[in-house]
Design a protein around this motif. Structure first.
Motif, PDB file in Angstrom:
ATOM      1  N   SER A  64       0.784  -1.177  -0.008  1.00  0.00           N
ATOM      2  CA  SER A  64      -0.149  -0.169  -0.194  1.00  0.00           C
ATOM      3  C   SER A  64       0.786   1.136  -0.071  1.00  0.00           C
ATOM      4  O   SER A  64       2.133   1.089   0.400  1.00  0.00           O
ATOM      5  N   THR A  65       0.090   2.379  -0.322  1.00  0.00           N
ATOM      6  CA  THR A  65       1.090   3.499  -0.651  1.00  0.00           C
ATOM      7  C   THR A  65       1.771   3.972   0.886  1.00  0.00           C
ATOM      8  O   THR A  65       2.821   4.425   0.751  1.00  0.00           O
ATOM      9  N   HIS A  66       0.873   3.852   1.874  1.00  0.00           N
ATOM     10  CA  HIS A  66       1.339   4.465   3.074  1.00  0.00           C
ATOM     11  C   HIS A  66       2.581   3.407   3.724  1.00  0.00           C
ATOM     12  O   HIS A  66       3.117   3.906   4.774  1.00  0.00           O
ATOM     13  N   ARG A  67       2.636   2.415   3.169  1.00  0.00           N
ATOM     14  CA  ARG A  67       3.542   1.338   3.997  1.00  0.00           C
ATOM     15  C   ARG A  67       4.689   1.086   2.922  1.00  0.00           C
ATOM     16  O   ARG A  67       5.608   0.279   3.497  1.00  0.00           O
ATOM     17  N   LEU A  68       4.662   1.652   1.735  1.00  0.00           N
ATOM     18  CA  LEU A  68       5.736   1.004   0.863  1.00  0.00           C
ATOM     19  C   LEU A  68       7.390   1.591   1.306  1.00  0.00           C
ATOM     20  O   LEU A  68       7.977   0.516   1.430  1.00  0.00           O
ATOM     21  N   ILE A  69       7.478   2.639   1.782  1.00  0.00           N
ATOM     22  CA  ILE A  69       8.753   3.065   2.225  1.00  0.00           C
ATOM     23  C   ILE A  69       9.206   2.164   3.449  1.00  0.00           C
ATOM     24  O   ILE A  69      10.359   1.691   3.461  1.00  0.00           O
ATOM     25  N   ASP A  70       8.289   1.861   4.273  1.00  0.00           N
ATOM     26  CA  ASP A  70       8.689   0.992   5.316  1.00  0.00           C
ATOM     27  C   ASP A  70       8.919  -0.389   4.993  1.00  0.00           C
ATOM     28  O   ASP A  70       9.977  -0.928   5.507  1.00  0.00           O
ATOM     29  N   SER A  71       8.253  -1.053   4.148  1.00  0.00           N
ATOM     30  CA  SER A  71       8.584  -2.116   3.779  1.00  0.00           C
ATOM     31  C   SER A  71      10.044  -2.319   2.873  1.00  0.00           C
ATOM     32  O   SER A  71      10.664  -3.198   3.145  1.00  0.00           O
ATOM     33  N   LEU A  72      10.095  -1.249   2.111  1.00  0.00           N
ATOM     34  CA  LEU A  72      11.384  -1.157   1.390  1.00  0.00           C
ATOM     35  C   LEU A  72      12.779  -1.153   2.071  1.00  0.00           C
ATOM     36  O   LEU A  72      13.676  -1.593   2.041  1.00  0.00           O
TER      37      LEU A  72
END
Length: 288
Positions: A171-179
């Protein structure tokens, strides 16, 4: 092999009908025929599906079936099927059951002997995989990673040694955290492809080592908007140094009774693998 060029709707049958993930032109003629011919369309969001049907001038009875009511409503739909009705199952986009509702209904139909007919069609995971440039002969579909950091890191850690290509939705709001968690758990050099807004106006497919991909995403807020699929390169194994799981189990057992060098030598003889590779592996495990 007999080929069919038209859809024949049968009574007491559940049809699994994929819908477009963006471009409405991707719906199949068979899907349109089924949706316009069945007695009932079970939809994840009746308003969303209503707009799709309206676009194709299909006047169908809609029934709400989503994550929060599926187990209860599945019994009602099963009764309708047993009474002779035909039902089409759709999700908001793509192929039903792939990270969407429908599992409980299909399971109940299979248990009750109701015919289930799957239609091929749009699926974001498969579309992304086909364009990622990563091995596609064997792959793992993992859906969404856990929302919280610990759960996400635990899930990634369990997949560190997975040699197959990995597919995630994000999802948009979790992309950076996941990467960021992929960088920490899989290493910054693991190659990852971000497929975003597939089949839509702003479709983009970009691949890079995950450390570089993270920096690229951070450069522009637009690069983390929309619906996204992450295709992650599997763990690369050097065939010359690969150690089979049964050899590692033997080594672990022998180490309990013998010095490491002797345990490695016997394991190498039993499983026809390199003694030095076993010895190196055991030392690394001891240091860890």
């Amino acid at each position: 092999m007999k080929q069919h060029d038209r859809a024949e709707i049968s009574a007491s049958t559940l049809y699994i009908v994929p819908t477009p993930i963006g471009n409405l032109g991707d719906i199949t003629q068979r899907a349109l025929t089924v949706l316009s011919s069945v007695d009932l369309v079970a939809a994840e969001d009746t308003r969303h599906t209503g707009l799709l049907l309206q676009h194709f001038a299909i006047n169908a009875r809609l029934f709400s079936l989503h994550d929060h009511n599926e187990q209860h409503k599945a019994e009602l739909l099963l009764t309708k099927l047993q009474e002779g009705q035909s039902i089409a199952l759709v999700s908001d986009a793509g192929t039903p059951l792939i990270n969407d509702p429908g599992y409980h209904l299909v399971r109940r139909c299979r248990e009750a002997g109701i015919r289930v007919v799957p239609l091929p069609g749009a699926c974001a995971a498969i579309a992304a995989l086909s364009a990622a440039g990563l091995p596609s002969d064997r792959f793992c579909y993992e859906g969404f990673l856990p929302a919280k950091t610990k759960g996400r890191c635990d899930a990634l850690r369990a997949l560190v040694q997975e040699p197959r290509t990995l597919i995630f939705y994000e999802s948009t709001h979790r992309l950076i955290d996941s990467l960021q968690d992929m960088v920490s758990e899989l290493g910054p050099e693991r190659y990852v492809v971000l497929a975003r807004e597939l089949t839509k106006t702003w479709e983009s497919i970009y691949g890079a080592p995950v450390g570089e991909l993270l920096a690229w995403v951070k450069e522009d807020e637009n690069r983390r908007k929309g619906e996204m699929v992450l295709i992650v390169e599997g763990h690369k194994v050097d065939d010359d140094d690969a150690l089979p799981a049964d050899a590692l189990r033997t080594l672990a057992l022998l180490q309990k009774e013998l010095p490491l060098k002797r345990a490695a030598a016997l394991t190498a003889e039993i499983h026809s693998v390199k003694k030095n590779a076993l010895y190196k592996y055991a030392l690394e495990q001891q240091e860890a």
